[in-house]
Design a protein around this motif. Sequence first.
Motif, PDB file in Angstrom:
ATOM      1  N   PHE A  63      21.689 -14.367 -36.819  1.00  0.00           N
ATOM      2  CA  PHE A  63      20.227 -14.335 -36.976  1.00  0.00           C
ATOM      3  C   PHE A  63      19.660 -15.754 -37.124  1.00  0.00           C
ATOM      4  CE2 PHE A  63      20.968  -9.906 -38.859  1.00  0.00           C
ATOM      5  CZ  PHE A  63      20.665  -9.270 -37.659  1.00  0.00           C
ATOM      6  N   GLY A  64      20.386 -16.598 -37.845  1.00  0.00           N
ATOM      7  CA  GLY A  64      19.941 -17.986 -38.028  1.00  0.00           C
ATOM      8  C   GLY A  64      19.885 -18.728 -36.703  1.00  0.00           C
ATOM      9  N   VAL A  65      20.906 -18.543 -35.892  1.00  0.00           N
ATOM     10  CA  VAL A  65      20.926 -19.177 -34.560  1.00  0.00           C
ATOM     11  C   VAL A  65      19.800 -18.591 -33.698  1.00  0.00           C
ATOM     12  CG1 VAL A  65      22.280 -19.433 -32.433  1.00  0.00           C
ATOM     13  CG2 VAL A  65      23.366 -19.801 -34.642  1.00  0.00           C
ATOM     14  N   GLY A  66      19.530 -17.301 -33.857  1.00  0.00           N
ATOM     15  CA  GLY A  66      18.408 -16.679 -33.136  1.00  0.00           C
ATOM     16  C   GLY A  66      17.095 -17.364 -33.465  1.00  0.00           C
ATOM     17  N   CYS A  67      16.899 -17.671 -34.742  1.00  0.00           N
ATOM     18  CA  CYS A  67      15.682 -18.376 -35.173  1.00  0.00           C
ATOM     19  C   CYS A  67      15.623 -19.764 -34.545  1.00  0.00           C
ATOM     20  CB  CYS A  67      15.659 -18.472 -36.712  1.00  0.00           C
ATOM     21  SG  CYS A  67      14.319 -19.482 -37.353  1.00  0.00           S
ATOM     22  N   LEU A  68      16.751 -20.454 -34.542  1.00  0.00           N
ATOM     23  CA  LEU A  68      16.825 -21.812 -33.968  1.00  0.00           C
ATOM     24  C   LEU A  68      16.492 -21.788 -32.472  1.00  0.00           C
ATOM     25  CD1 LEU A  68      17.650 -24.812 -33.932  1.00  0.00           C
ATOM     26  CD2 LEU A  68      20.023 -24.087 -33.840  1.00  0.00           C
TER      27      LEU A  68
END
Lengths: 151, 106
Positions: free
Chosen positions: A12-17
């Motif tokens: 999810f964090g990489v998705g935000c990035l």
Amino acid sequence: MTEIILMAHVLFGVGCLIAAVWLFVDVLNVSESNLARIRRTSVGAAVFMWLAFLVGGYWYVTAYKVDKAVILKGPWPFAHNMVMETKEHLVILLLLVATYLPIAASENLVQSKDARKLVLWVAATIAVLALAMDGEGAIISMGVKVALMHH
Amino acid sequence: MENTTLSKRTVSFGLALAVACVINAIIVVVKEKSDAVMGAMKKVLGHHWTTHSALIVALFLVLGGLLGMARGGRGIAISTNRFITTLISAIGAAALIIIGFYLFVD
């Protein structure tokens, strides 16, 4: 199960990035044709960040104490004392900035140079903070790994 | 100084974001230096970090709403450059306080 939670947090964090970087490029080339996509992407970045925060927060509160004990007995205690302590508080900044992105992106980015400038700054800030979180997460994982290899 | 063309909501929540970021960093220092504060934060929601996060998110939302009601509902008057400088400086300062604290003080 805790490993799945942790991997979901990273995903999810990489998705935000990725959403923030995508939005940054889209805003550089803004027109009426991509305005709706920019706004959808801004909401996507915020949703990804909230998911990363909630999933990671659940793991931190319920499962991290085991990893913390391992890290502190290993050769990289700074992975907790410095890196995790920093990460758990910097991530709150990232959450707020990502939450703010859809608000800023709701401006008329085609007509307003002010709005474009603001959204570019906000998206860039998200990208920098998200990369920092990613790097800190890697150091924390390595802190566990070197501790387990050490014993 | 020419006022920004940004909407009232964008400016209000942007300034609320700036304030919440700095308060976030201040709470980090205070709770790490005070056992009483740390203990109280653990009691409220079961974990100091959960309480900390909830407080900051609530502050951001409430302050954003309140700032929008300033000047009789017209919001805060500020130029775009000053607004963006304030916002990015506050985020940067908050990050430096948190990193500096754990790197040099704690």
